[in-house]
Write a protein that holds these residues in place. Structure first.
Motif, PDB file in Angstrom:
ATOM      1  N   ASP A  99       0.869  -1.173   0.000  1.00 31.22           N
ATOM      2  CA  ASP A  99       0.000   0.000   0.000  1.00 31.22           C
ATOM      3  C   ASP A  99       0.911   1.230   0.000  1.00 31.22           C
ATOM      4  OD1 ASP A  99      -1.693   2.131   0.562  1.00 31.22           O
ATOM      5  OD2 ASP A  99      -2.963   0.970   1.917  1.00 31.22           O
ATOM      6  N   TYR A 100       1.235   1.730  -1.200  1.00 23.08           N
ATOM      7  CA  TYR A 100       2.210   2.815  -1.305  1.00 23.08           C
ATOM      8  C   TYR A 100       1.663   4.133  -0.760  1.00 23.08           C
ATOM      9  CZ  TYR A 100       5.451  -0.081  -3.919  1.00 23.08           C
ATOM     10  OH  TYR A 100       6.340  -1.066  -4.273  1.00 23.08           O
ATOM     11  N   GLY A 101       0.362   4.342  -0.859  1.00 25.97           N
ATOM     12  CA  GLY A 101      -0.213   5.543  -0.280  1.00 25.97           C
ATOM     13  C   GLY A 101      -0.035   5.574   1.226  1.00 25.97           C
ATOM     14  N   LYS A 102      -0.301   4.455   1.862  1.00 26.85           N
ATOM     15  CA  LYS A 102      -0.134   4.357   3.312  1.00 26.85           C
ATOM     16  C   LYS A 102       1.335   4.454   3.695  1.00 26.85           C
ATOM     17  CE  LYS A 102      -1.909   1.599   7.168  1.00 26.85           C
ATOM     18  NZ  LYS A 102      -2.686   0.377   7.528  1.00 26.85           N
ATOM     19  N   LEU A 103       2.194   3.841   2.883  1.00 29.71           N
ATOM     20  CA  LEU A 103       3.630   3.899   3.149  1.00 29.71           C
ATOM     21  C   LEU A 103       4.140   5.334   3.095  1.00 29.71           C
ATOM     22  CD1 LEU A 103       6.424   2.561   3.534  1.00 29.71           C
ATOM     23  CD2 LEU A 103       6.518   2.257   1.050  1.00 29.71           C
ATOM     24  N   ALA A 104       3.730   6.079   2.075  1.00 24.46           N
ATOM     25  CA  ALA A 104       4.229   7.443   1.888  1.00 24.46           C
ATOM     26  C   ALA A 104       3.884   8.346   3.065  1.00 24.46           C
ATOM     27  CB  ALA A 104       3.668   8.028   0.596  1.00 24.46           C
ATOM     28  N   GLU A 105       2.740   8.109   3.699  1.00 16.85           N
ATOM     29  CA  GLU A 105       2.287   8.976   4.787  1.00 16.85           C
ATOM     30  C   GLU A 105       2.672   8.459   6.168  1.00 16.85           C
ATOM     31  OE1 GLU A 105      -1.894   9.278   4.232  1.00 16.85           O
ATOM     32  OE2 GLU A 105      -1.742  10.418   2.346  1.00 16.85           O
ATOM     33  N   ALA A 147      12.222   3.948  -4.340  1.00 18.39           N
ATOM     34  CA  ALA A 147      12.266   4.405  -5.732  1.00 18.39           C
ATOM     35  C   ALA A 147      10.880   4.411  -6.367  1.00 18.39           C
ATOM     36  CB  ALA A 147      13.216   3.521  -6.535  1.00 18.39           C
ATOM     37  N   LYS A 148      10.047   3.436  -6.038  1.00 23.01           N
ATOM     38  CA  LYS A 148       8.698   3.421  -6.610  1.00 23.01           C
ATOM     39  C   LYS A 148       7.871   4.590  -6.091  1.00 23.01           C
ATOM     40  CE  LYS A 148       6.596  -0.305  -7.906  1.00 23.01           C
ATOM     41  NZ  LYS A 148       5.913  -1.620  -7.990  1.00 23.01           N
ATOM     42  N   LEU A 149       8.110   4.986  -4.844  1.00 22.27           N
ATOM     43  CA  LEU A 149       7.437   6.175  -4.327  1.00 22.27           C
ATOM     44  C   LEU A 149       7.978   7.446  -4.978  1.00 22.27           C
ATOM     45  CD1 LEU A 149       7.012   5.626  -0.477  1.00 22.27           C
ATOM     46  CD2 LEU A 149       5.214   5.834  -2.195  1.00 22.27           C
ATOM     47  N   ALA A 150       9.288   7.512  -5.153  1.00 21.18           N
ATOM     48  CA  ALA A 150       9.913   8.734  -5.661  1.00 21.18           C
ATOM     49  C   ALA A 150       9.755   8.890  -7.171  1.00 21.18           C
ATOM     50  CB  ALA A 150      11.400   8.741  -5.298  1.00 21.18           C
ATOM     51  N   GLY A 226       9.687  -5.563  -7.125  1.00 18.40           N
ATOM     52  CA  GLY A 226       8.472  -4.774  -7.231  1.00 18.40           C
ATOM     53  C   GLY A 226       7.436  -5.341  -8.178  1.00 18.40           C
ATOM     54  N   ALA A 227       7.762  -6.443  -8.861  1.00 24.86           N
ATOM     55  CA  ALA A 227       6.799  -7.066  -9.768  1.00 24.86           C
ATOM     56  C   ALA A 227       5.817  -7.937  -8.983  1.00 24.86           C
ATOM     57  CB  ALA A 227       7.525  -7.912 -10.810  1.00 24.86           C
ATOM     58  N   ARG A 228       4.651  -8.177  -9.559  1.00 25.93           N
ATOM     59  CA  ARG A 228       3.616  -8.934  -8.852  1.00 25.93           C
ATOM     60  C   ARG A 228       4.050 -10.360  -8.543  1.00 25.93           C
ATOM     61  NH1 ARG A 228      -2.223  -7.368 -11.621  1.00 25.93           N
ATOM     62  NH2 ARG A 228      -2.234  -5.162 -10.990  1.00 25.93           N
ATOM     63  N   GLY A 229       4.760 -10.981  -9.464  1.00 28.82           N
ATOM     64  CA  GLY A 229       5.164 -12.366  -9.257  1.00 28.82           C
ATOM     65  C   GLY A 229       6.485 -12.522  -8.543  1.00 28.82           C
TER      66      GLY A 229
END
Length: 264
Positions: A99-105, A147-150, A226-229
């Motif tokens: 959950d990148y939104g939750k991670l960022a905050e 990096a995925k957040l940035a 970072g890939a799904r699999g």
């Protein structure tokens, strides 16, 4: 300034031990820019001379000089514990969804960004092979999240290559991209798929951080790109590292996503 070579060496070594500069090897590296002091054996360069503005995700000039450098074991354990907190807060139970939104905050990510700054001065050569291996596995997985957040996730084959080639941290005064960590450090400086050469050349000082003489295949069960699999995100510690990697491998291979056996 009339200083003797011995005095220059002592000052350089003092700054080096405090994590405020690094030795620069090679003929002429740093000559003429006013940033290096030469003695018979080495050149000394202030730690931030090369990388401020480099794009590395922890390369800022905040308060990194205001505290003594951390040992690899200390910052490695703090990184592992923080990754466990992030895992419990923002990562699904199977370790495959974030959950990148939750991670960022989150407070945990804010604390992690402060910790990432301290990597600038840690000595990646100082730990045991397993300490360095666990450290760089955890740094790799954390850097992918950062990096995925940035930068956002890659959307094409070329942007995927640039994501792994450009997403980097400064560790001990040297830049380590995701490609450098995976193929240079964790795969004992081997050429990766699609790459023309190994990441670290013969004179590259980052070679001294490589913990292995030959690649350890089990590290691929620990790295999450970072890939799904991809393999689940976990935090690893130096003690009993091989058992942890074997357990991760068995868990991954026992899942339907990894191996499928046909009835034929």
């Amino acid at each position: 300034h009339g200083w003797s070579a011995e005095r220059i060496r002592r000052i350089g070594d003092l700054l080096l031990s405090g994590g405020l500069c690094r030795r620069v090897y090679g003929n002429g590296d740093g000559d003429g820019d006013g940033l290096a002091v030469e003695n018979a054996d080495a050149l000394y360069r202030p730690l931030d001379a090369d990388w401020l503005g480099s794009g590395a995700l922890n390369a800022d000039a905040a308060d990194w000089r205001c505290r003594p450098p951390d040992s690899l074991s200390t910052i490695g354990e703090q990184l592992r514990c923080l990754m466990l907190e992030i895992q419990g807060l923002c990562i699904s139970q199977d370790g495959r969804s974030v959950d990148y939104g939750k991670l960022a905050e989150s407070e945990q990510f804010a604390a992690y960004r402060l910790l990432a700054r301290r990597l600038q001065r840690v000595n990646p050569e100082a730990g045991s092979p397993d300490e360095r291996l666990a450290f760089f596995i955890n740094v790799y997985n954390a850097l992918v999240l950062h990096a995925k957040l940035a930068r956002g996730p890659p959307t094409s084959l070329w942007s995927r290559y640039r994501f792994f080639a450009d997403s980097a941290y400064i560790i001990g005064g040297q830049s380590y991209s995701l490609l450098d960590i995976e193929h240079g450090v964790l795969r004992a400086n081997r050429r990766g798929p699609g790459l023309l050469r190994a990441p670290f050349g013969r004179s590259d000082p980052r070679r001294r951080a490589v913990p292995l003489d030959r690649p350890e295949p089990l590290i691929h069960f620990a790295l999450n790109c970072g890939a799904r699999g991809c393999q689940p995100i976990r935090a690893y510690r130096a003690a009993g590292l091989r058992d942890q990697l074997l357990m991760a491998g068995r868990a991954y291979l026992s899942g339907d996503d990894a191996v499928r056996v046909s009835e034929d």
